[in-house]
Design a protein around this motif. Sequence first.
Motif, PDB file in Angstrom:
ATOM      1  N   GLY A 109       0.828  -1.203   0.000  1.00 13.01           N
ATOM      2  CA  GLY A 109       0.000   0.000   0.000  1.00 13.01           C
ATOM      3  C   GLY A 109       0.863   1.253   0.000  1.00 13.01           C
ATOM      4  O   GLY A 109       0.510   2.268  -0.614  1.00 13.01           O
ATOM      5  N   GLY A 138       0.810   5.068   4.817  1.00 12.12           N
ATOM      6  CA  GLY A 138       1.858   4.081   4.580  1.00 12.12           C
ATOM      7  C   GLY A 138       3.210   4.560   5.047  1.00 12.12           C
ATOM      8  O   GLY A 138       3.337   5.595   5.714  1.00 12.12           O
ATOM      9  N   ASP A 232      -6.700   7.547  -0.507  1.00  8.85           N
ATOM     10  CA  ASP A 232      -5.984   6.349  -0.085  1.00  8.85           C
ATOM     11  C   ASP A 232      -7.045   5.315   0.263  1.00  8.85           C
ATOM     12  O   ASP A 232      -7.690   5.392   1.313  1.00  8.85           O
ATOM     13  CB  ASP A 232      -5.112   6.671   1.137  1.00  8.85           C
ATOM     14  CG  ASP A 232      -4.381   5.436   1.654  1.00  8.85           C
ATOM     15  OD1 ASP A 232      -4.780   4.315   1.296  1.00  8.85           O
ATOM     16  OD2 ASP A 232      -3.416   5.601   2.424  1.00  8.85           O
ATOM     17  N   VAL A 235      -7.233   0.755   2.865  1.00  7.68           N
ATOM     18  CA  VAL A 235      -8.124   0.082   3.811  1.00  7.68           C
ATOM     19  C   VAL A 235      -9.550  -0.012   3.258  1.00  7.68           C
ATOM     20  O   VAL A 235     -10.194  -1.055   3.315  1.00  7.68           O
ATOM     21  CB  VAL A 235      -8.150   0.841   5.162  1.00  7.68           C
ATOM     22  CG1 VAL A 235      -9.298   0.361   6.041  1.00  7.68           C
ATOM     23  CG2 VAL A 235      -6.829   0.645   5.892  1.00  7.68           C
ATOM     24  N   LYS A 260      -3.911  -4.090   0.353  1.00  2.00           N
ATOM     25  CA  LYS A 260      -4.594  -5.049   1.236  1.00  2.00           C
ATOM     26  C   LYS A 260      -5.472  -6.058   0.479  1.00  2.00           C
ATOM     27  O   LYS A 260      -4.968  -7.062  -0.003  1.00  2.00           O
ATOM     28  CB  LYS A 260      -5.396  -4.310   2.307  1.00  2.00           C
ATOM     29  CG  LYS A 260      -4.456  -3.451   3.206  1.00  2.00           C
ATOM     30  CD  LYS A 260      -5.018  -3.168   4.565  1.00  2.00           C
ATOM     31  CE  LYS A 260      -4.280  -2.103   5.338  1.00  2.00           C
ATOM     32  NZ  LYS A 260      -3.317  -2.534   6.302  1.00  2.00           N
TER      33      LYS A 260
END
Length: 423
Positions: A109, A138, A232, A235, A260
């Motif tokens: 990531g 990150g 981002d 997640v 992920k």
Amino acid sequence: MEELLATADRVMPGGTFGSFALERDVDLVLKKGKGSKVYDSNGREYIDCVNGSGPMLLGHAHPSVVAALREAVEWPSNTYLLNEYGIQLAEKLVDAIPCAEQIKYGVTGSDATLYAMRLARAFTGRDKILKFEGGFLGGNEYALMSMRPGKPLPDFPAPKPDSAGIPRVLEQQVLIAPFNDLSAVEALVKSRSQEIAAIVVEAQQRSIDPRPGFLEGLRALCDANGILLIFDEVVTGFRLAWGGAQERYGVVPDLAAYGKVIGGGLPLSAVAGPKEIMQLADPRRAADPRYCFIGGTTCGNGLAAVAGMASLSVLQEQGVYQRFEDVGKRFRDGAKEIFSRYGLPGQAIGAGPIAQIVLTDNPVVDYRSSMSGNLALQKKLASEIVRRGVLNHGKFYFSLAITDDDMGRILSTLEDSVKAVMT
Ligand SMILES: Cc1ncc(COP(=O)(O)O)c(C=O)c1O
């Protein structure tokens, strides 16, 4: 297991793989996993709410993923050249991700967020990145700014590096704003509009939901000032909705970073965006001064792509995202009820299958309010929950494998742990 822990301690700093460590008294070594459960080297069973820090959204050893990997394991697992599986997954990502016309692979990531920021600088010809206090993007040098600034807190927009070893000069390239505070971002952009390449945001920052209008406001601000908006989604991607945070909150960024879930538990990440921007990473145009380097030996790794494809196919099945909503809500409601019954100020924040315990009754809207609770007790509570057989790291990533019975056990474990920390 004690011997393995001692070996880990001898051969790795802090006896850890990465930047996270359980408290010593509950530290463990995992050996097996199936569905919602993992087993340590002594054979003890745990309900897993860490799930590899998020990639194992289906739970462990999902039959579809295992079957796909079994079949793929004798194919070339890393090709560097194009392989069928990496192309198929790229097509699936482009279909699913609202902002994507093209993708480019990374491995972690942190690669994906680094590439997104690099693309934004290459595209706009500007250098600065605006990120939010408390946001984790990150482990790259630009991302590790004001993720967890200790006291004294710097004044906005000055960043505070989260690690030693980051060149001081980079501090001048990152601006920090408070999450969910649109007028603060507007004021900052007004004074620096010509310098900012991108605003990078976790649309749900850590487990804090965006206020209504915040993401829309960022979108408008970016459009008005020639700034790229980067989500981002490492997640949130494929977790908060099939189309990620972009679909859930109805705001489409220019670029998005994924990781992920898309590797189905194997290392794989991607940056996604429109062709106009992504074309800058075309190595056939490397002579172009705007050419933007993105790549690495294991990009498009066949095995990771196979695991990712198999996982995404399960996530596409009917009812999956409703299940995530139901599981997450049951935990958050149950936790709230337990905290109020025991008179412990606390709540579980988050959305979909994500929850985080915060021991304060104050509304949690940004980093500072998220840190306003009893942090020491929060840490102790997380450890007590682990001690009683439910793995978590303060945050709970629920998988599709969590059954109603598991959730009953998770909540009774939370209750027992609350009782333990209050005595
Ligand atoms: C929002 C967010 N972005 C980026 C990253 C970095 O991903 P990785 O650990 O794969 O480098 C993480 C990791 O937890 C994350 O939570």
